[in-house]
Design an enzyme around this catalytic site. Sequence first.
Site, PDB file in Angstrom:
ATOM      1  N   GLU A   1      73.480  56.550  75.739  1.00 28.64           N
ATOM      2  CA  GLU A   1      73.647  55.106  75.560  1.00 28.64           C
ATOM      3  C   GLU A   1      74.723  54.543  76.483  1.00 28.64           C
ATOM      4  O   GLU A   1      74.532  53.486  77.097  1.00 28.64           O
ATOM      5  CB  GLU A   1      73.978  54.792  74.101  1.00 28.64           C
ATOM      6  CG  GLU A   1      72.803  55.041  73.163  1.00 28.64           C
ATOM      7  CD  GLU A   1      73.128  54.736  71.717  1.00 28.64           C
ATOM      8  OE1 GLU A   1      74.256  54.263  71.435  1.00 28.64           O
ATOM      9  OE2 GLU A   1      72.261  54.975  70.850  1.00 28.64           O
TER      10      GLU A   1
ATOM     11  N   HIS B   1      69.299  48.182  69.173  1.00 36.53           N
ATOM     12  CA  HIS B   1      69.392  48.898  67.892  1.00 36.53           C
ATOM     13  C   HIS B   1      68.537  48.259  66.795  1.00 36.53           C
ATOM     14  O   HIS B   1      68.445  48.805  65.691  1.00 36.53           O
ATOM     15  CB  HIS B   1      70.856  48.969  67.434  1.00 36.53           C
ATOM     16  CG  HIS B   1      71.655  50.004  68.163  1.00 36.53           C
ATOM     17  ND1 HIS B   1      72.134  49.798  69.434  1.00 36.53           N
ATOM     18  CD2 HIS B   1      72.043  51.266  67.815  1.00 36.53           C
ATOM     19  CE1 HIS B   1      72.800  50.878  69.835  1.00 36.53           C
ATOM     20  NE2 HIS B   1      72.752  51.777  68.875  1.00 36.53           N
TER      21      HIS B   1
END
Length: 302
Positions: A160, A193
Amino acid sequence: MKNLSETEAEVTMQENVVHESLPQIPVATSVSCCFVLAVLYVGSLYIWSTKHNRDHPTTVKRRFASVSMVMLAAPFFVYFFSSPELLSRVPFPKLLGLRLEGLWQAVVIPYSLTVLLFLGPIFVNMQNESVRSYFDLDYWRGSFGSIIWVRNHVIAPLSEEFVFRACMMPLILQSFSPLVAVFITPLFFGVAHLHHIAERLSLGVELSTALLIGLFQFIYTTLFGFYSAFLFARTGHVMAPILVHAFCNHMGLPDLQDLWQQDLWRRVVAIILYLAGFVGWMFLVPLATDPSIYDNTLYWNA
């Protein structure tokens, strides 16, 4: 002594100098690249047809492979869409925050700064004796033997931060000033997310509950993204946000229920440490991330 307006003017002038020192690319180009990278990252998690949930070993292993491919592809966006002038004068790894100058500072200082922020939760954990396990070799053997632990502490922070910080920030910083860039890329990170909403719905969670949890997750991941992007821009190192991300994943959100279950004196001490940690963190953030400490003159001049 300088008054507040003079200080703000200096900061703005300094920021403009840094911004103007980077060759510019169109806003549409940088934002589009970041959008595509975010879609690729999230999409890679769902290319596999499976009936298992996200914590099933098969699902986790497949997603490891998927995000690894995205990590390999992401730098090409930086290379092909960055200003040719910038690429000609700055080593490509440096654009991605991969350099040796100031590395040890980037490893130690931001991590220590984040530990300070979690002073209260760390104290509460110590009361539960969970800290003792960190000195147990079996704990670490079990942790590295757990694919979920590896995902949360290694693969997720590494992938990420590399995609959303090391490969997005260099592009956004060629279109926006550092402060604006710090507030743009976390939005991609937070939205990325939201895919957890679909996962919860597939597990039978009610829509209203899934949306509420998703909104909360969007808020705290975006807030973390601000901090992480700030660390990348200020230190010029991707290692700083990677380590901080891993630590935050390990700590999780503060367990307020656990806090209130403590004895009165421990509760008082914990609350004081919560406040002291936050105030200390706020005070030290600009000092501990001074770009000159990290030999960073590319993204945020000292």
